[in-house]
Design an enzyme around this catalytic site. Structure first.
Site, PDB file in Angstrom:
ATOM      1  N   ASP A 169      49.330  46.313  46.338  1.00  0.00           N
ATOM      2  CA  ASP A 169      50.009  45.442  45.346  1.00  0.00           C
ATOM      3  C   ASP A 169      51.494  45.310  45.731  1.00  0.00           C
ATOM      4  O   ASP A 169      52.052  44.206  45.761  1.00  0.00           O
ATOM      5  CB  ASP A 169      49.921  46.037  43.938  1.00  0.00           C
ATOM      6  CG  ASP A 169      48.508  46.131  43.388  1.00  0.00           C
ATOM      7  OD1 ASP A 169      48.199  45.437  42.416  1.00  0.00           O
ATOM      8  OD2 ASP A 169      47.708  46.906  43.955  1.00  0.00           O
ATOM      9  N   GLU A 196      54.382  40.386  39.148  1.00  0.00           N
ATOM     10  CA  GLU A 196      53.876  41.469  38.307  1.00  0.00           C
ATOM     11  C   GLU A 196      54.575  42.811  38.542  1.00  0.00           C
ATOM     12  O   GLU A 196      54.881  43.534  37.604  1.00  0.00           O
ATOM     13  CB  GLU A 196      52.368  41.651  38.530  1.00  0.00           C
ATOM     14  CG  GLU A 196      51.813  42.759  37.641  1.00  0.00           C
ATOM     15  CD  GLU A 196      50.314  42.994  37.811  1.00  0.00           C
ATOM     16  OE1 GLU A 196      49.672  42.317  38.613  1.00  0.00           O
ATOM     17  OE2 GLU A 196      49.806  43.886  37.111  1.00  0.00           O
ATOM     18  N   ASP A 237      50.963  36.988  41.386  1.00  0.00           N
ATOM     19  CA  ASP A 237      50.202  38.215  41.148  1.00  0.00           C
ATOM     20  C   ASP A 237      49.817  38.714  42.539  1.00  0.00           C
ATOM     21  O   ASP A 237      48.967  38.118  43.214  1.00  0.00           O
ATOM     22  CB  ASP A 237      48.957  37.922  40.300  1.00  0.00           C
ATOM     23  CG  ASP A 237      48.360  39.199  39.735  1.00  0.00           C
ATOM     24  OD1 ASP A 237      48.546  40.261  40.357  1.00  0.00           O
ATOM     25  OD2 ASP A 237      47.716  39.127  38.669  1.00  0.00           O
ATOM     26  N   ILE A 252      48.235  41.341  43.701  1.00  0.00           N
ATOM     27  CA  ILE A 252      46.777  41.545  43.702  1.00  0.00           C
ATOM     28  C   ILE A 252      46.322  41.354  42.269  1.00  0.00           C
ATOM     29  O   ILE A 252      46.696  42.114  41.384  1.00  0.00           O
ATOM     30  CB  ILE A 252      46.349  42.964  44.161  1.00  0.00           C
ATOM     31  CG1 ILE A 252      46.678  43.166  45.640  1.00  0.00           C
ATOM     32  CG2 ILE A 252      44.835  43.142  43.939  1.00  0.00           C
ATOM     33  CD1 ILE A 252      46.123  44.460  46.218  1.00  0.00           C
ATOM     34  N   ASP A 253      45.568  40.302  42.063  1.00  0.00           N
ATOM     35  CA  ASP A 253      44.967  40.114  40.747  1.00  0.00           C
ATOM     36  C   ASP A 253      43.564  40.703  40.822  1.00  0.00           C
ATOM     37  O   ASP A 253      42.812  40.406  41.754  1.00  0.00           O
ATOM     38  CB  ASP A 253      44.904  38.622  40.412  1.00  0.00           C
ATOM     39  CG  ASP A 253      44.347  38.386  39.017  1.00  0.00           C
ATOM     40  OD1 ASP A 253      44.732  39.146  38.101  1.00  0.00           O
ATOM     41  OD2 ASP A 253      43.526  37.474  38.849  1.00  0.00           O
ATOM     42  N   THR A 308      43.176  44.322  40.411  1.00  0.00           N
ATOM     43  CA  THR A 308      43.362  45.590  41.142  1.00  0.00           C
ATOM     44  C   THR A 308      42.149  46.507  40.971  1.00  0.00           C
ATOM     45  O   THR A 308      41.761  47.202  41.902  1.00  0.00           O
ATOM     46  CB  THR A 308      44.660  46.298  40.666  1.00  0.00           C
ATOM     47  OG1 THR A 308      45.729  45.372  40.781  1.00  0.00           O
ATOM     48  CG2 THR A 308      44.984  47.514  41.528  1.00  0.00           C
ATOM     49  N   ASP A 310      48.635  35.858  35.781  1.00  0.00           N
ATOM     50  CA  ASP A 310      47.183  36.039  35.763  1.00  0.00           C
ATOM     51  C   ASP A 310      46.436  34.704  35.684  1.00  0.00           C
ATOM     52  O   ASP A 310      45.197  34.691  35.740  1.00  0.00           O
ATOM     53  CB  ASP A 310      46.760  36.920  34.574  1.00  0.00           C
ATOM     54  CG  ASP A 310      46.924  38.401  34.888  1.00  0.00           C
ATOM     55  OD1 ASP A 310      46.705  38.781  36.046  1.00  0.00           O
ATOM     56  OD2 ASP A 310      47.284  39.170  33.976  1.00  0.00           O
TER      57      ASP A 310
HETATM   58  N1  LIG Z   1      43.189  44.751  28.008  1.00  0.00           N
HETATM   59  C1  LIG Z   1      43.256  43.681  28.767  1.00  0.00           C
HETATM   60  N2  LIG Z   1      42.833  42.479  28.322  1.00  0.00           N
HETATM   61  C2  LIG Z   1      42.891  41.394  29.099  1.00  0.00           C
HETATM   62  N3  LIG Z   1      43.375  41.386  30.365  1.00  0.00           N
HETATM   63  C3  LIG Z   1      43.813  42.542  30.847  1.00  0.00           C
HETATM   64  C4  LIG Z   1      43.779  43.745  30.096  1.00  0.00           C
HETATM   65  N4  LIG Z   1      44.295  44.724  30.853  1.00  0.00           N
HETATM   66  C5  LIG Z   1      44.633  44.158  32.032  1.00  0.00           C
HETATM   67  N5  LIG Z   1      44.347  42.841  32.023  1.00  0.00           N
HETATM   68  C6  LIG Z   1      44.618  41.839  33.048  1.00  0.00           C
HETATM   69  O1  LIG Z   1      43.400  41.414  33.630  1.00  0.00           O
HETATM   70  C7  LIG Z   1      43.691  41.137  34.975  1.00  0.00           C
HETATM   71  C8  LIG Z   1      42.429  41.103  35.780  1.00  0.00           C
HETATM   72  O2  LIG Z   1      41.664  40.052  35.322  1.00  0.00           O
HETATM   73  P1  LIG Z   1      40.082  40.058  35.381  1.00  0.00           P
HETATM   74  O3  LIG Z   1      39.607  40.807  34.185  1.00  0.00           O
HETATM   75  O4  LIG Z   1      39.776  38.605  35.301  1.00  0.00           O
HETATM   76  O5  LIG Z   1      39.699  40.697  36.660  1.00  0.00           O
HETATM   77  C9  LIG Z   1      44.640  42.209  35.363  1.00  0.00           C
HETATM   78  O6  LIG Z   1      45.392  41.779  36.447  1.00  0.00           O
HETATM   79  P2  LIG Z   1      45.854  42.845  37.573  1.00  0.00           P
HETATM   80  O7  LIG Z   1      44.636  43.362  38.205  1.00  0.00           O
HETATM   81  O8  LIG Z   1      46.672  41.952  38.421  1.00  0.00           O
HETATM   82  O9  LIG Z   1      46.656  43.885  36.872  1.00  0.00           O
HETATM   83  C10 LIG Z   1      45.487  42.403  34.124  1.00  0.00           C
HETATM   84  O10 LIG Z   1      46.689  41.665  34.123  1.00  0.00           O
HETATM   85 MG   LIG Z   2      46.508  40.061  37.433  1.00  0.00          MG
HETATM   86 MG   LIG Z   3      48.068  42.316  39.807  1.00  0.00          MG
HETATM   87 MG   LIG Z   4      48.139  45.021  37.365  1.00  0.00          MG
END
Ligand SMILES: Nc1ncnc2c1ncn2[C@@H]1O[C@H](COP(=O)(O)O)[C@@H](OP(=O)(O)O)[C@H]1O
Ligand SMILES: [Mg+2]
Ligand SMILES: [Mg+2]
Ligand SMILES: [Mg+2]
Length: 416
Positions: free
Chosen positions: A111, A136, A198, A200-201, A203, A350
């Site tokens: 990240d 992020e 982002d 890494i979206d 993670t 995101d």
């Molecule tokens: N409680 C929550 N509700 C909704 N989204 C959340 C969450 N906690 C983290 N996320 C977000 O969901 C993203 C991942 O999306 P998805 O669920 O579509 O894979 C995460 O991005 P990161 O991985 O960049 O932190 C984070 O920003």
């Molecule tokens: Mg993300």
């Molecule tokens: Mg991320």
């Molecule tokens: Mg994150």
């Protein structure tokens, strides 16, 4: 009438009014109407009769006259390089590469490395543009005692990715890496240009060896004007029907979109790009839908009520990250549902890149009340309940099903 910034013009030959479109640094583009021709060098010190913010006026905004060609090329380069770094890390992931942030969400050396690389590439490729990045990650945890090994590892990763690529003859110090990461602290907003990243979206998907995306977009006057999504683990062919030979599929997709130009996909290995379109399905019974893999990120029970109301037959396709937007943009599925639990605030990084990829592919993305997503309010999206994405034909029925399901859920909650 088309207005160019800095060009004084009469509105019509017979009109007594003069129009001047200003584009001052760090201010919104404005349309100023004067009762007579003001002297050239001091136009902005004269009082106009009327002044409009151009992005709110019926006159085309300055943002729409830009081509964003070189910005898109820089964004593709940055995301591709960051994807290479992430692939190296995912192949050899060890526990020490994973840290926990203060909100307990995971963050990896990838990240941080991805954010440093993207920031460096954008600044190097676009030296004449003022640089603002809403991203992020930040370096605060890396500056703490005990983080020296992690910082050293990130710096090595960034430098080895740069040297394998060979485009840039640069070696970064650890301090350079921290500074590059921290250039992502911008608050964004409706004025001027802001990159949104982002690094890494998904993670959690990255850590599982599943889907993740490097998501980069550009805001101009509050609108998303371009976006790229690098999805290193996404098959180049449809993921609609999971098959047992899926491990043999070629993976690595780069989605890109520029406002008014459509959406495209190419292989991360550098093939030529092809235009993509959302599914043309009109009957919701034939639709399949995407949602988060992580149940904590979206209420799966609410999605299944909505799917039932729509008569959707296929089971949900659960994958991590904005790869969902990419897959939807090329028609692998027809609907993306995202309903975070109460109190969660969505961040612009995101969704910004995924949003332009899917809308340029002919899709529609709104919140659960049917409002357009507004990326101009800073680092957060202000939303009603959730995000829904589909094609234009299905949206009215989807919106109705979502609103009915949300109403029923809140009624049953109030009875408890
Ligand atoms: N409680 C929550 N509700 C909704 N989204 C959340 C969450 N906690 C983290 N996320 C977000 O969901 C993203 C991942 O999306 P998805 O669920 O579509 O894979 C995460 O991005 P990161 O991985 O960049 O932190 C984070 O920003
Ligand atoms: Mg993300
Ligand atoms: Mg991320
Ligand atoms: Mg994150």
């Amino acid at each position: 009438m088309a207005l160019r910034a800095g060009l004084l013009t009469t509105l019509e030959p017979s009109s007594p009014l003069f129009a001047f479109s200003s584009s001052l640094p760090k201010t919104p583009h404005r349309l100023l109407l004067f009762p007579r021709r003001p002297p050239a060098p001091v136009r902005r010190f004269f009082s106009p009769l009327i002044s409009y913010n151009l992005h709110r006026s019926p006159v085309a905004s300055m943002a729409s006259t830009a081509s964003y060609e070189k910005e898109l090329a820089a964004a593709k380069k940055a995301a591709s390089l960051a994807a290479r770094l992430c692939q190296t890390v995912q192949k050899a992931l060890v526990q020490s590469d994973v840290q926990s942030k203060s909100d307990k969400s995971p963050v990896t050396v990838a990240d941080y490395g991805s954010q440093a690389l993207v920031s460096l590439v954008l600044k190097t490729e676009l030296p004449s543009e003022s640089f603002s990045l809403v991203a992020e990650e930040d370096s605060s945890d890396l500056r703490k005692d005990g983080a020296q090994d992690t910082l050293r590892r990130i710096t090595e990763l960034v430098n080895s990715t740069l040297s394998i690529d060979g485009t840039y003859n640069i070696t970064l110090s650890e301090e350079d890496v921290l500074v590059a990461i921290d250039s992502g602290k911008s608050e964004g907003g409706r004025n001027g240009r802001h990159w949104v990243l982002d690094p890494i979206d998904g993670t959690k998907g990255f850590l599982r060896g599943d889907q993740y995306a490097i998501a980069l977009a550009l805001l101009d006057e509050g609108r998303v004007v371009l976006g790229v999504l690098a999805c290193p683990n996404l098959p180049l062919t449809s993921i609609a029907i999971p098959d047992e030979h899926s491990s043999h599929k070629q993976v690595g997709c780069l989605f890109s979109a520029k406002i008014g130009d459509g959406a495209f996909m190419q292989s991360l290995n550098g093939s030529s790009s092809a235009k993509i379109h959302v599914s043309a399905i009109e009957n919701s019974k034939d639709a399949s839908f995407f949602e988060s893999f992580e149940a904590a990120h979206s209420m799966h029970d609410l999605s299944s009520v909505i799917a039932e109301k729509l008569g959707v037959q296929a089971p949900p396709v659960r994958i991590d990250s904005q790869a969902k937007y990419g897959a939807l943009a090329r028609g692998d599925g027809a609907i993306y549902l995202r309903f975070p639990h109460k109190g969660y605030r969505e961040k612009i990084w995101d969704h910004a890149a995924g949003y332009i990829v899917v809308t340029e592919a002919g899709g529609v993305a709104t919140d659960a009340a049917g409002n357009n997503l507004d990326f101009s309010k800073g680092r957060y999206l202000d939303l009603d309940t959730g995000i829904i994405v589909t094609n234009k034909k299905l949206m009215p029925a989807l919106l109705k099903a979502v609103q009915d399901a949300v109403k029923e859920k809140s009624q049953s909650a109030s009875l408890l």
